[in-house]
Design an enzyme around this catalytic site. Structure first.
Site, short mmCIF file in Angstrom:
data_model
loop_
_atom_site.label_atom_id
_atom_site.label_comp_id
_atom_site.label_asym_id
_atom_site.label_seq_id
_atom_site.Cartn_x
_atom_site.Cartn_y
_atom_site.Cartn_z
N ASP A 1 -8.76 4.39 -1.89
CA ASP A 1 -9.61 4.77 -0.77
C ASP A 1 -10.88 5.48 -1.23
O ASP A 1 -10.94 6.70 -1.24
CB ASP A 1 -8.81 5.64 0.20
CG ASP A 1 -7.61 4.87 0.73
OD1 ASP A 1 -7.59 3.63 0.57
OD2 ASP A 1 -6.69 5.49 1.27
N GLU B 1 2.68 4.96 -3.97
CA GLU B 1 2.69 5.94 -5.10
C GLU B 1 4.04 6.63 -5.25
O GLU B 1 4.37 6.99 -6.37
CB GLU B 1 1.59 6.97 -4.89
CG GLU B 1 0.21 6.40 -5.00
CD GLU B 1 -0.22 5.59 -3.77
OE1 GLU B 1 0.28 5.92 -2.68
OE2 GLU B 1 -0.98 4.65 -3.91
N ASP C 1 0.86 -1.18 0.00
CA ASP C 1 0.00 0.00 0.00
C ASP C 1 0.90 1.24 0.00
O ASP C 1 2.11 1.12 0.18
CB ASP C 1 -0.86 -0.05 1.28
CG ASP C 1 -2.02 0.93 1.24
OD1 ASP C 1 -2.22 1.56 0.20
OD2 ASP C 1 -2.71 1.05 2.26
#
Lengths: 961, 563
Positions: A630, A556, A553
Site C-alpha cells: 500500500d 503477513e 492479500d
C-alpha cells in the site's frame, strides 16, 4: 439517552481505532525496534564487536585488544577433532569449540561444542549448517555464568523452512576435505583460536567469503512481560522493572511465550572481504545499495502490514528474503542466503566506512530457527541470481495475460461498473488484460462468496470479458476467515481444525480484520494447505470459471487487533507444534503456495495459475507475482518503486510491481502519467487505488494525459514478446534488473536507481520528478557500448535518423514533455516486438513480429524469441519455440548490409507452424539501428515463419558498418 | 466510379478493362459483391467517404496519405506504409501508429454501420455484428446484425414513444416553470425580504434591550455594593433615583451611566411600558404573522433540538402573560427587576419540574413576590440570569436574521439560476421529493434543490449536496447532468457531492444510485425535463437508417436464395 451514549462511545472507539490504523500506522515509532528486543540488541552488540575486531585485524594489528566478544561464544575448530565426511558423502561435519573471553579467563574456553556441517549443493552453492550445540558443562567449574538458564531448544524443536524453500533440481555433490585431488568440490575448514573459516571449492579458493557461525545459546538476559503492562528485564535471575509501558507500546505488547526465550536465537556473521557493497534484503524502502547500519538501526525482516510506509527506513514491510548479494564486480560477486523464518535483523557494515577499502560485513540474527546459511559462489551478479534460482526454484512462468496491463481499484462496485470500465477501455482503445475485484465484491467480506446484489451473475461476467475481449478477472482472497456460523469456509475450517490456534494450542486464535472477528487459516500445515487448495473449484467457490484468478492479500498475516498489526508470536501452528514467531515470515508464502496449488489442481494442471501475493519469503517466485503493497500517490513513492523492485529482484522475485498511481491519495495527472511510463517497464503492471480516492482510470483526465497513458501501456504491449522471452529463458535472473547486473564493472552505476535494465537490451531512465527543467540520463558501460535512443513510436517503424550515444555519456534533455519517455536499446541486441495495438494480449496472438536490431560497433547483434501457447504447461514437454537471432556480417565486407539469421534451438517438438493458436509467427518488418545513426527498415522480410529451423535475411543499410 | 468490381484485398488489378475482358469484369463484379460483405465498400474497412478519398487517384495508380504519395498496391496490404497510418482501413497494420489511423468501417447490414478501432480487425474477437472485422477467419463470427437490428428497433420505437410523451410533459413543465418564475418567484423573494426586515428589526430591538439590561445590571451591581456598605439606602428606593438605563436613547447607549451621575427624573411609565412590550413581542411575533413556513419550522426545530436554553426562553417569552401594565414609579426598581426575575423564576420552576399552575404564572402573584425580593444575592443572580437570557435571545435573533438572509439569497438565486436548457426543472420546486431505497440507505432527491441520504439503521441524514448547476450534454448521446455540491463533510474525507444524470422519459423516477468513489454519488433519473427534440429526431433518423439497412439485408438474403 443511554443507548445514544453507548452508540457515541462506540463510534468514538471505532474512530480512534481506525485513526490509529489508518493514519498513524506507518509511523516509524509504532513498530518495534531492535533495542527493544533482548536477543536483537545482544546479537547486534556482539556483531559490532566482532566486526570491530575484524577490522582491527585487517588493519594489521593483532586485534586482540579490540576483539571483545563479550558474552558471545566465538568458535574455533577443536584441536584434534578433524572434520569428518558423513556417510553419504554430502556433508562435511566437524566440531568446533568455543567459549567467551570471559569464560576463557575463567578457564572454561572450549567448554562449548558446536557441530557444523558444510555441504556443496552444487558446484557453486554451499550450505553451512550448525547441527548441534552443547556445553561440556560437567568439566566446567561451578562459576559457569549462565548455567541456571534453560538450555537452548533442540534442533527438532526449531522450525526449519529449508525443505519447503529449497528446490534443488540435482542431487548435492559429494564433498571432501581438501587434499583429495580431482574433487569437483571441496571445502576447507580452517581456523585458529580466534575464528573458523570455511573456504569452499577450488574456484572459491578465491571466493572471498568465509562465514563465521555463531550460535548464541547461553542467554544472559531475557525479557519478561509481567501483567501485560510492565516490561521487566531479568538479568542473571534478578527481576528488575525496566520501563513502564506507554501507550504506543500497547501496539505490540504481547507476553512472550515462555518457551521462546532468547536462548533459541541464532546468528551468522558473514564477511565478504572483496565486496564493494551489499544489495538485496527485501523488503525495505532503502536504497538499492544497502546503507551502513552501524550507527543506525539494523534492517528488520518481519512481515508486517505497514500501509503508507515511510521511505528510507529499516522498517519491516510485507515480505522478507534474507538474501544478500555482496557486490564485487563481475569477478567477485557472491551471495548469502539465511534461512530462518522468524523475526530477523540484518546489520550491514562496510569494513572501511570511508569506502576506500573493499569488504562488507553482514550479520544476520534471528529470534529462532536453525542456523543455516547458503553461499553462492557467483562470481558474476547474474550468476548469483541464477544460483539463487537454482536453489530456491525458478520463477513460475506466468500466463501471458499476466504480463499485460491490469486495471484495478478498491472497488469496482458491481457488474455494471466492471462492464463500464471494460467498455471504456475498449472505447478509448487502451489495451488491458485483467480487471480486478477487491474485498467489496464479497458477501460481507466472506471470501469465496459474492455479494449477489452487486454481482448476481459473476460467471456470466467472466465469460463475457473473456469471449469479447480476452480479458480475465481476479478476485481477492484473504487468510482471515469471518467467524460466522453458517459460512461454509468457516464451518469446514472449524470442523477440520484448519485454524491457527492460540497459545494453548487448542482454542482457535481469533483477531480482527476486514470482516470483524476472524480466524486465520493455518497455512504452515501441509494438510491444511491441501484442504485450502481444494477450495478453488466451482463447487466451493461459486461462479468460478477458468477465467478467474486469485489475489491473496493481508497474508503477513495482518491482524488489526494484534501486536504490530500482526499475529502474536505465541499463536500455535500445525496442531500446536510450532509457535507463530518461529515461522512468521513464511506464513504468507505458504498461503500463496496453497492458492497456487489450488488453482493448478482446480484446472487439472492445464492452466498456469496466476496468484498475486503481498507477503513473500525466500522461494516465493515459484508461485506467482508480488507487489509492493500500500504505497502512496506522491513522487517519492514513485521513485522508491525502483530500488524496492530491484531489491526484490536480488531476492529472486522476478514478477514484481507496484500499484500504479499510488494506493493512497489522489495523484496529479502528471504524476499518474509518469507512473504509467515507469510501471510499463516493471514486470507486474497494475493500476490500483484506495476506496477513498477519486477515480483515476486512464481516460478520466482528458488529453494529453489519456494519450500519454495509452502510449505507455501500448509500449508495454509492444514489448510483451520480449518480456515473455525474458521470463522464460533467463533462468531466474530477474527481467527488471539493476544496471550493475549488466555492467558490473562500471563502478559509476553500481548504486543507480533512477534507471534500470529490462533484460540485457533495454535501458529505462524515465522521468520521476514533477515537471523537471532538465532530465539527465547516464548511460552505463564503457565507450564501446552503443545506446540507441528509441524515439517516438510512429517514427520507429520507418527509416530515418536515430540518436546514438556511447556508454559513459551523460545525455541532457531540457524540459521533457509529458509524452516523452527515455528508453534505449543497447547496441548488439535484438528485441522482438509486436507493434500493432490490440485490446489484450490474447487479441495479439496472431500478429506478426517486428524485430528491432541494434547493431554494435562491429555490426553484431543477438537476441532470442520465445513463443509458446501462453497459458498451459505444455512448454514443459517441449511445446515451445525458441528462436536464436543473430546478425552476421555480409560476405562482402564493403557492402552496406547485414544478415540477420534465425535458428530454432528448442527441442523441436512443435513442428506444426500453427501449433499455438494458429499463430504462424510471421515477421512484419525488421528495423535495424546502425552505428552511423541511421535506422533501416525492411518491409515484410521474406521469412514465412520465424519458427523455421533456420532462416536468414539480408537487410540493406544506409551506411557501412 | 468505374472501379466497383475491384476487390482490393484480393489483389486484382483494375487497370485492364478492355472490351474483350468485359464479361470477366462483370463476373468479377458479381464475385466481389458476393464476397465482400459490405456490398458498397470495395475498399475493405473503408467508409464510403474514406474510400472516395483514398481511391481518388486510383486511376493514376497512387493514393495520397499525409505528405506521401504511395502506390495503390500499398493500400490495405497489411503493412503500415503511411507515417500517419492512413493506408490500412481494412487491416490492423496501422493500429496505434498515430491518432489519425483509419478506423474500420462495418456496414452491419440489418443494424447500424459502425466504425471500429483498427485494433479490432482480425484480433480473434467478433466486434462487428456482421463479423466483417474478422475477415481473415471467415465463419468464426456469426452475423447477428438482423437480431440486433430488430432488438434495437423495438427498443427505439418504445423509447421514441416514451420520449414523445415526455416531450409533451416537458412543455407542461416549462409552462409551469415560466408561470412560477413570473409569479411565485418574485413573490417569494418579496416574502423573504419582508421576513428579513422583520428579523432585522427584531434583532435591533433585542440588541437595544440587551444593552439596556446590561447597563441596568451594572447599575444594580454598583447600587448593591453601595447598599451593602450602607444598608439603609438599599431599604429605601434610592436606587431608583439613579439613572434609569431604560430611559436612554440608543444614541447615548454607549455612555455607561455611573452612580456619580444622578438622574434628574425617572422614566415615564408609559414609555417604559411600551418599550418593554415592544421588546417582548418583537421576537415571537414574526413567526406567527403569516403562519410558520417550513424553514421557520425547521429553524425552530433545530433550535429546539440544539439549544434547549433558547427554546425554553422563547417559550417563556411567547407564553408569558402581558408584561406589567401598571407600574408605580416608586416601585420602578422592583418593576424593572421584576421582568427578568420573573423569567428566572419561570426557569427555576422548569428546573425544579414544578407544575405550571404553581409557577406564579399569574403576574399578580408574582409582583408581590418580587416586591419582597430583598436578598442581594438573589437579586444579583436574577439580574445576571436576566442578562444572559437577553444575550441568548439576542443571539438567537442574529441567527434568525442570518437565516432569513440566506433564505432570501437562496430565493434570489433560484430566481436567477437556470434549471436546465429550458428551465423545466424549475417547475419541480413545488413538487414533492423523490425517494429510492438502495441497500440500507434511502436516497431523497428534491429537484432541483438538494439530495439527501438517510440510513435505515439510524445514523442520521447526510446532505449529499445543494443544487449547483445544470450541465448540458457536451456531445450527442451524453446525458443531461445536474450537479449538487457542498454536502455534509465525510468523515476523514471531502464534502459530499452528487451528480444526477437524466434520461428522457414520460415519468420522473430514480433509476439507479451508486457511489463510484467515496462521498461522490451518481444518480440516474428519468425525467421529462431532460427530453429534447434533437434526441427524438436522431432516434427517428436511426430508425430510418435501420429500416433501410434491414431492407438491404433482406434483399441480400433473397439474392442468396436465388443463387
Amino acid at each position: 439517552m443511554g443507548l445514544a451514549w453507548s452508540r457515541w462511545v462506540e463510534v468514538l472507539l471505532v474512530t480512534a481505532l481506525c485513526l490509529a490504523l489508518l493514519a498513524d500506522a506507518a509511523e516509524w515509532h509504532k513498530f518495534r525496534k531492535c533495542d527493544e528486543l533482548a536477543f536483537c540488541e545482544r546479537h547486534r552488540e556482539a556483531g559490532r564487536r566482532a566486526a570491530d575486531g575484524e577490522y582491527a585485524r585487517r588493519r594489521g594489528g593483532d586485534g586482540s585488544g579490540s576483539f571483545q566478544l563479550g558474552n558471545i561464544t566465538r568458535w574455533h575448530v577443536l584441536r584434534g577433532a578433524p572434520p569428518e565426511v558423513d556417510r553419504d558423502g554430502r556433508w562435511l561435519r566437524f566440531v568446533v569449540a568455543g567459549g567467551s573471553e570471559r569464560a576463557s579467563q575463567n578457564g572454561t574456553a572450549g567448554s562449548v561444542r558446536l557441530e557444523v556441517a558444510v555441504a556443496a549443493a552444487t558446484e557453486t552453492i554451499f550450505a553451512v549448517r550448525a547441527l548441534r550445540a552443547y556445553s561440556v558443562a560437567e568439566h566446567a567449574p561451578r562459576r559457569w555464568l549462565w548455567r541456571r538458564e534453560a538450555p537452548p531448544p533442540a534442533e527438532e524443536d526449531r522450525f526449519r523452512p529449508t525443505d519447503d524453500v529449497v528446490r534443488l533440481a540435482e542431487p548435492p555433490l559429494p564433498l571432501r576435505r581438501r587434499g583429495t585431488d580431482g574433487d569437483p568440490a571441496c571445502a576447507v575448514v580452517d581456523g585458529d583460536a580466534e575464528s573458523t573459516w570455511i573456504t569452499v571449492n577450488d574456484r572459491a579458493a578465491q571466493l572471498p567469503s568465509y562465514p563465521m557461525l555463531r550460535i548464541q545459546h547461553q542467554p544472559f538476559r531475557i525479557e519478561l512481560y509481567a501483567q501485560g503492562m510492565r516490561v521487566a528485564r531479568a538479568q542473571r535471575g534478578q527481576l528488575t522493572p525496566h520501563a513502564v509501558v506507554n501507550a504506543r507500546d500497547l501496539w505490540y505488547m504481547h507476553p512472550l511465550d515462555a518457551n521462546d526465550t532468547a536462548s533459541a536465537s541464532v546468528a551468522a556473521d558473514v564477511l565478504f572481504p572483496r565486496a564493494q557493497c551489499a544489495l538485496g534484503l527485501p523488503q525495505h524502502t532503502l536504497n538499492l545499495r544497502l546503507p551502513n547500519t552501524h550507527n543506525t538501526t539494523p534492517i528488520r525482516l518481519y512481515n508486517l502490514d505497514v500501509f503508507e510506509y515511510e521511505l528510507e527506513k529499516e522498517l519491516g514491510l510485507y515480505g522478507s528474503i534474507p538474501m544478500v548479494m555482496a557486490f564485487g564486480g563481475s569477478n567477485d560477486t557472491v551471495g548469502a542466503l539465511w534461512m530462518p523464518a522468524s523475526e530477523t535483523y540484518v546489520d550491514v557494515r562496510p569494513v572501511d566506512p570511508s569506502g576506500r577499502d573493499r569488504g562488507v560485513h553482514v550479520h544476520f540474527y534471528s529470534e529462532h530457527g536453525v542456523p543455516e546459511l547458503f553461499l553462492f559462489a557467483g562470481p558474476h551478479p547474474q550468476a548469483v541470481a541464477r544460483q539463487l534460482a537454482q536453489l530456491t526454484g525458478p520463477p513460475a512462468m506466468p500466463p501471458l495475460f499476466a504480463l499485460g496491463y491490469h486495471q484495478s481499484r478498491w472497488n469496482y462496485l458491481d457488474e455494471s461498473d466492471v462492464r463500464q470500465v471494460n467498455a471504456q477501455l475498449d472505447a478509448h482503445d487502451i489495451p488491458c488484460d485483467v480487471l480486478w475485484l477487491d474485498i467489496e465484491h464479497t458477501d460481507a467480506k466472506k471470501y469465496f462468496t459474492w455479494d449477489v446484489r452487486k454481482f448476481p451473475h459473476p460467471d456470466r461476467l467472466q465469460r463475457e470479458l473473456a469471449t469479447r475481449s480476452g480479458r480475465q478477472l481476479v478476485t481477492i482472497v484473504d487468510p482471515h476467515i469471518k467467524s460466522e456460523p453458517g459460512y461454509s469456509v468457516h464451518e469446514a475450517a472449524r470442523r477440520h481444525g484448519w485454524y491457527v490456534k492460540q497459545a494453548d494450542g487448542v482454542t482457535d486464535y481469533d483477531g480482527h480484520c476486514w470482516p470483524g472477528r476472524s480466524h486465520y487459516i493455518d497455512f504452515a500445515d501441509a494438510a491444511v494447505r491441501q484442504a485450502w487448495a481444494s477450495r478453488f473449484t466451482p463447487e466451493h467457490y461459486p461462479f468460478m470459471t477458468e477465467h478467474l484468478h486469485i489475489w491473496v492479500d493481508m497474508n503477513e498475516p495482518s491482524v488489526f487487533s494484534g501486536p504490530e498489526g500482526t499475529m502474536p508470536k505465541d499463536a500455535r501452528h500445525v496442531r500446536g507444534r510450532w509457535a507463530h514467531g518461529q515461522l512468521h515470515n513464511i506464513y504468507g508464502h505458504y498461503m500463496q503456495r496453497a492458492t497456487f496449488q489450488g488453482l493448478k489442481q482446480g484446472r487439472h494442471g492445464r492452466q498456469r495459475p496466476f496468484v498475486l501475493s503481498r507477503s513473500f519469503f525466500t522461494g516465493t517466485q515459484r508461485y506467482g507475482a508480488v507487489w509492493t503493497g500500500d504505497n502512496r500517490a506522491d513522487w517519492a513513492h514513485l521513485r522508491v518503486t525502483v530500488p524496492m523492485l530491484l531489491s526484490m529482484g536480488v531476492g529472486g522475485l522476478s514478477f514484481v510491481g507496484a500499484d500504479v498511481g499510488g494506493f493512497f491519495g489522489d495523484p496529479s495527472p502528471e504524476l499518474l502519467v509518469r507512473w504509467y511510463q515507469v510501471a510499463a517497464f516493471q514486470p507486474f503492471f497494475r493500476a490500483h487505488a484506495h476506496l477513498d480516492t477519486k477515480r483515476r482510470e486512464p481516460w478520466l483526465f482528458g488529453e494529453p494525459y489519456t494519450a500519454a497513458i495509452r502510449a505507455a501501456i501500448e509500449e508495454r504491449y509492444a514489448l510483451l514478446p520480449y518480456w515473455y522471452t525474458l521470463l522464460a529463458t533467463e533462468g531466474g535472473v530477474p527481467p527488471m534488473r539493476p544496471l550493475a547486473y549488466e555492467f558490473p564493472d562500471d563502478a559509476e552505476v553500481t548504486a543507480a536507481q533512477s534507471s534500470w535494465m529490462v533484460g540485457a537490451a533495454l535501458l529505462v531512465a524515465p522521468v520521476m520528478q514533477e515537471a523537471p527543467s532538465l532530465h539527465l540520463v547516464d548511460l552505463p558501460g564503457d565507450a564501446s557500448v552503443l545506446w540507441y535512443a528509441l524515439g517516438e513510436r510512429a517514427s520507429r517503424l520507418h527509416a530515418g535518423v536515430v540518436a546514438v550515444h556511447r556508454g559513459g555519456d551523460q545525455v541532457e534533455y531540457a524540459a521533457p514533455g509529458l509524452q516523452q519517455t527515455f528508453t534505449y536499446q543497447r547496441g548488439g541486441t535484438v528485441v522482438a516486438r509486436r507493434e500493432r495495438r490490440r485490446k489484450s494480449a490474447a487479441a495479439a496472438v496472431n500478429d506478426p513480429y517486428t524485430l528491432h536490431v541494434a547493431l554494435d560497433a562491429r555490426g553484431g547483434a543477438r537476441g532470442r524469441l520465445y513463443i509458446d501457447d501462453g497459458r498451459s504447461y505444455a512448454y514443459r514437454q517441449g511445446a515451445y519455440w525458441l528462436v536464436e537471432l543473430q546478425t552476421e556480417a555480409p560476405e562482402d565486407q564493403t557492402a552496406a548490409a547485414v544478415w540477420l539469421c534465425g535458428r530454432r534451438t528448442d527441442p523441436g517438438l512443435v513442428t506444426d507452424a500453427t501449433a499455438f493458436d494458429g499463430a504462424p509467427a510471421t515477421l512484419e518488418r525488421i528495423v535495424v539501428y546502425a552505428p552511423c545513426g541511421q535506422r533501416a527498415v525492411l518491409k515484410r522480410p521474406n521469412v514465412t515463419s520465424l519458427a523455421q529451423p533456420h532462416w536468414q535475411v539480408r537487410v540493406a543499410l544506409p551506411c557501412r558498418i | 466510379m468505374d472501379r466497383e468490381g475491384v476487390d482490393w484485398q484480393m489483389g486484382h488489378s483494375s487497370h485492364r478493362s478492355g472490351r474483350r475482358y468485359r464479361w470477366v469484369g462483370w463476373w468479377l463484379i458479381l464475385l466481389a459483391i458476393l464476397l465482400s460483405h459490405p456490398a458498397h465498400a470495395q475498399l475493405r474497412g473503408a467508409s464510403p467517404e474514406v474510400e472516395k478519398r483514398l481511391l481518388a487517384h486510383a486511376a493514376e495508380g497512387y493514393f495520397q496519405c499525409s505528405q506521401q504519395r504511395l502506390p495503390i498496391d500499398a493500400l490495405n496490404d497489411d503493412y503500415c506504409d503511411c507515417v500517419d497510418g492512413t493506408d490500412e482501413p481494412g487491416t490492423a497494420a496501422c493500429s496505434g501508429v498515430s491518432p489519425h489511423t483509419l478506423r474500420f468501417y462495418c456496414s452491419n447490414r440489418g443494424y447500424l454501420p459502425e466504425l471500429l478501432h483498427a485494433s479490432r480487425v482480425n484480433d480473434g474477437f467478433c466486434d462487428c455484428c456482421d463479423g466483417s472485422d474478422e475477415w481473415q477467419r471467415p465463419g468464426v463470427c456469426n452475423d447477428t446484425c438482423p437480431e440486433r437490428g430488430d432488438a434495437l428497433r423495438a427498443e427505439l420505437e418504445d423509447k421514441v414513444g416514451r420520449w414523445e410523451a415526455g416531450r409533451q410533459q416537458r412543455r407542461l413543465l416549462e409552462q409551469k416553470a415560466a408561470a412560477r418564475r413570473q409569479r411565485r418567484g418574485p413573490q417569494m423573494v418579496r416574502e423573504h425580504r419582508a421576513q428579513l426586515h422583520i428579523a432585522q428589526r427584531a434583532e435591533r430591538r433585542l440588541s437595544r434591550w440587551k444593552r439596556r439590561l446590561e447597563a441596568y445590571t451594572k447599575l444594580l451591581e454598583s447600587s448593591l455594593e453601595r447598599a451593602e456598605l450602607t444598608p439603609a439606602t438599599h431599604a429605601t428606593a434610592g436606587m431608583g433615583a439613579e439613572t434609569d438605563p431604560l430611559s436612554e436613547t440608543p444614541a447615548s447607549e454607549d455612555e455607561h451611566p455611573t452612580e456619580d451621575v444622578p438622574s434628574s427624573s425617572p422614566v415615564p411609565d408609559e414609555l417604559l411600558d411600551e418599550n418593554m412590550q415592544n421588546e417582548l413581542q418583537a421576537v415571537p411575533q414574526p413567526s406567527h404573522a403569516d403562519g410558520p413556513t417550513a424553514t421557520e419550522r425547521s429553524w425552530r426545530k433545530r433550535h429546539a433540538h440544539g439549544r434547549e436554553g433558547v427554546a425554553s426562553a422563547k417559550d417563556t417569552a411567547s407564553s408569558s402573560p402581558t408584561p406589567p401594565q401598571q407600574l408605580e414609579s416608586e416601585a420602578c426598581r422592583a418593576v424593572t427587576l421584576s421582568w427578568p426575575a420573573y423569567v428566572i423564576v419561570r426557569a427555576w420552576q422548569r428546573v425544579l419540574q414544578l407544575r405550571r399552575r404553581d409557577l406564579l404564572a399569574n403576574y399578580r402573584i408574582l409582583r408581590p413576590l418580587l416586591g419582597r425580593v430583598r436578598d442581594a444575592t438573589a437579586l444579583r443572580r436574577d439580574a445576571s440570569a436576566c442578562v444572559s437570557l437577553a444575550a441568548s435571545e439576542y443571539h438567537a435573533a442574529v441567527r434568525q436574521r442570518e437565516h432569513r438572509h440566506r433564505e432570501l439569497e437562496e430565493a434570489q438565486r433560484q430566481q436567477t439560476a437556470r434549471y436546465g436548457p429550458s428551465d423545466a426543472f424549475y417547475a419541480f420546486h413545488d413538487e414533492p421529493c423523490f425517494q429510492k431505497q438502495v441497500g440500507e440507505h434511502e436516497f431523497e432527491v428534491c429537484l432541483p434543490r438538494k439530495v439527501t441520504q438517510r440510513s435505515s439503521q439510524g445514523g442520521g441524514n447526510a446532505l449529499l449536496g445543494h443544487f449547483e448547476r445544470v450541465q448540458e450534454p457536451d456531445a450527442p448521446g451524453k446525458p443531461l447532468r445536474m450537479l449538487f455540491e457542498n454536502g455534509d463533510r465525510c468523515w476523514h474525507g471531502p464534502t459530499r457531492h452528487c451528480v444526477i444524470e437524466f434520461t428522457c422519459s414520460n415519468v420522473t423516477d430514480i433509476l439507479h444510485v451508486e457511489e463510484p468513489e467515496k462521498c461522490f454519488y451518481r444518480i440516474r433519473m428519468s425525467c421529462p425535463a431532460a427530453c429534447n427534440e434533437q434526441a427524438i429526431r436522431d432516434a427517428r433518423e436511426t430508425l430510418e437508417v435501420l429500416r433501410r439497412s434491414r431492407e438491404s439485408a433482406r434483399a441480400d438474403a433473397a439474392a442468396w436464395d436465388i443463387k
